[in-house]
Write a protein that holds these residues in place. Sequence first.
Motif, short mmCIF file in Angstrom:
data_model
loop_
_atom_site.label_atom_id
_atom_site.label_comp_id
_atom_site.label_asym_id
_atom_site.label_seq_id
_atom_site.Cartn_x
_atom_site.Cartn_y
_atom_site.Cartn_z
N ALA A 1 29.17 6.05 9.12
CA ALA A 1 27.93 6.47 9.94
C ALA A 1 27.14 5.20 10.46
O ALA A 1 26.58 5.08 11.48
N VAL A 2 27.30 3.87 9.43
CA VAL A 2 26.96 2.50 10.07
C VAL A 2 27.99 1.64 10.33
O VAL A 2 29.12 1.85 9.40
N MET B 1 27.84 3.83 13.83
CA MET B 1 29.11 4.14 14.42
C MET B 1 29.09 5.06 15.67
O MET B 1 28.15 5.68 15.84
N PRO B 2 29.87 4.37 16.64
CA PRO B 2 29.98 5.25 18.02
C PRO B 2 29.97 6.77 17.67
O PRO B 2 30.84 7.28 17.10
N GLY B 3 29.11 7.44 18.37
CA GLY B 3 28.95 9.19 18.60
C GLY B 3 28.03 9.36 17.27
O GLY B 3 27.78 10.68 17.37
N ALA C 1 16.98 1.35 6.47
CA ALA C 1 18.11 0.84 7.29
C ALA C 1 18.59 2.02 8.11
O ALA C 1 19.02 1.92 9.30
N LEU C 2 18.91 3.22 7.41
CA LEU C 2 19.35 4.20 8.13
C LEU C 2 18.52 4.88 9.15
O LEU C 2 18.81 5.28 10.31
N ASN C 3 17.02 4.84 8.72
CA ASN C 3 16.01 5.59 9.49
C ASN C 3 15.94 4.59 10.96
O ASN C 3 15.80 4.85 11.92
N GLY C 4 16.09 3.21 10.74
CA GLY C 4 15.70 2.17 11.65
C GLY C 4 16.97 2.28 12.69
O GLY C 4 16.62 1.49 13.86
N ASP D 1 34.89 7.59 5.38
CA ASP D 1 36.04 6.80 5.67
C ASP D 1 37.10 6.25 4.53
O ASP D 1 38.01 5.63 5.00
N GLN D 2 36.90 6.90 3.67
CA GLN D 2 37.70 6.86 2.43
C GLN D 2 37.95 8.23 1.71
O GLN D 2 37.05 9.13 1.85
#
Lengths: 293, 293
Positions: A107-108, A144-146, A178-181, A224-225
């Motif tokens: 996601a990031v 991540m894009p999208g 970080a995620l919220n930002g 991703d894994q």
Amino acid sequence: MRRLALFGLAALAGCATAPASAPQAIAPATAEAPPVPPTMQWLYGSGESAASSIQAYHALRDYVIAAARARPRDSVVLAEGSSLDHPDFVPCGDRPLAVVLDADETAVQNLGFEYDDARHPGRAYDQERWNRWEQTGGRALTPMPGAVTALRAIRAAGVAVIFNSNRLARFADANAAALNGIGLGPVRHGETLWLQGDTPGGSAKDPRRALISQRYCVIAMVGDQLGDFSDLFNARGLSVTARREAAASGPFARLWGNGWFILSNPVYGPSIRGGPDDVFPSDKRWSDPQGDH
Amino acid sequence: MRRLALFGLAALAGCATAPASAPQAIAPATAEAPPVPPTMQWLYGSGESAASSIQAYHALRDYVIAAARARPRDSVVLAEGSSLDHPDFVPCGDRPLAVVLDADETAVQNLGFEYDDARHPGRAYDQERWNRWEQTGGRALTPMPGAVTALRAIRAAGVAVIFNSNRLARFADANAAALNGIGLGPVRHGETLWLQGDTPGGSAKDPRRALISQRYCVIAMVGDQLGDFSDLFNARGLSVTARREAAASGPFARLWGNGWFILSNPVYGPSIRGGPDDVFPSDKRWSDPQGDH
């Protein structure tokens, strides 16, 4: 802190089958930046990887919205007692629907950390440096894009968005911020953000998936894994070849793009393993009829 | 022909953010194989990349079958006069439906050629060696995971499957045999297989897309490089950053997984480009607060 004052564009072969550029030693007297490894050029720099990410998130969004209308009987989380040959899935019951995502390179994009790594070729991974990244790097992340578009649509469809990350619970505040930002929230630790240390098992994610599955029916997972889907893929002694076969055939093949959604990450992780005999099947060997040049 | 008689498993760092292994020089006196580059470990060895390929082909199959029922008004091929800012699509008319795919690292894995490349780190790409591969390597190919199943379903739905590849028309027989030999056929040069040399423009694929579009309405395209979709992405002077933005935003973003389907290939191609300033945005930089270690 020693910094490289000037970054020049390294001359890189961009076409055809060019082998990975050998990292250059950083000469203190010059300021030329080491070349960016091909894995990072692809993942962070290319339109191709952006397209691949958008494609995966499109598929996730469409799948989740359809599944939200036609409640599935089973979740996509493996039940206890599952094996790679015989997976069983936790039934949905009447629990609220959720999507579970990994964070890093799912996601990031950890641009700041990887940029720093690219500046220091050959340097070993350092967990403490990563810990400092978790604590201080929140502004050098990007989604991540999208991802932002997809998660917004998923939440709007009434499906919960939950992160299951191996970032540390010790830095829960920084990780949630970080995620919220960057527009992936809202996330709240212990509700929609689960981290390493929240359950026993260290970096194994199955215990956290089990916990989430007590409260939710998980209808889609994103990572991703392979370990973002089941710890069975990280079993000790599972060879590179057997691991690939387990993912690509049998009962798991039908899940990709169909409940399990994967983002391509060639930069790091358990996917980056194997010698020639692991990676290249022995019946698909070839050598140039004109010999070695 | 000089061969390495014995391949040992090179010790490779597989976890976390390990930088690309520096290729080792092949010492004639020993028989240890050079390490496989991380890009190839990911693409050819990992379950993750197999999953990603299956996911892309699932999406292609589902999309094409749905589109075949609800004939679209427009194809997914850009019309002449299109620009990255203002794309137009060739209308479908009443032409028969088709899917157009690239071959290399889209529908096929060039295992033999890449295995040979892994054995010779640092060696420059050689077009003549690739030409020998086209002519002699047909048995060292394998389909990309998910491709055979998807193409079978697409043909069964009455949609033509056409390859648009930069393999050479000069070796049309060998190239057609290679695709047919691994279950991706039937293909026939000049009908369902178009190669470099069939039209002017060299490796630019737009002229072949235009030719195909005269006979068919192309409802989906599949590739591993942006040039498999439009030559606009290969325009001279298009920077790495602008190229990524063009693919990831604006009018093209909605196409990924939705008419344009991309396979992840970090091993070679125009995606493998750029220095630090191209790959890492200047506002996402980070360095370790504890300095360089």
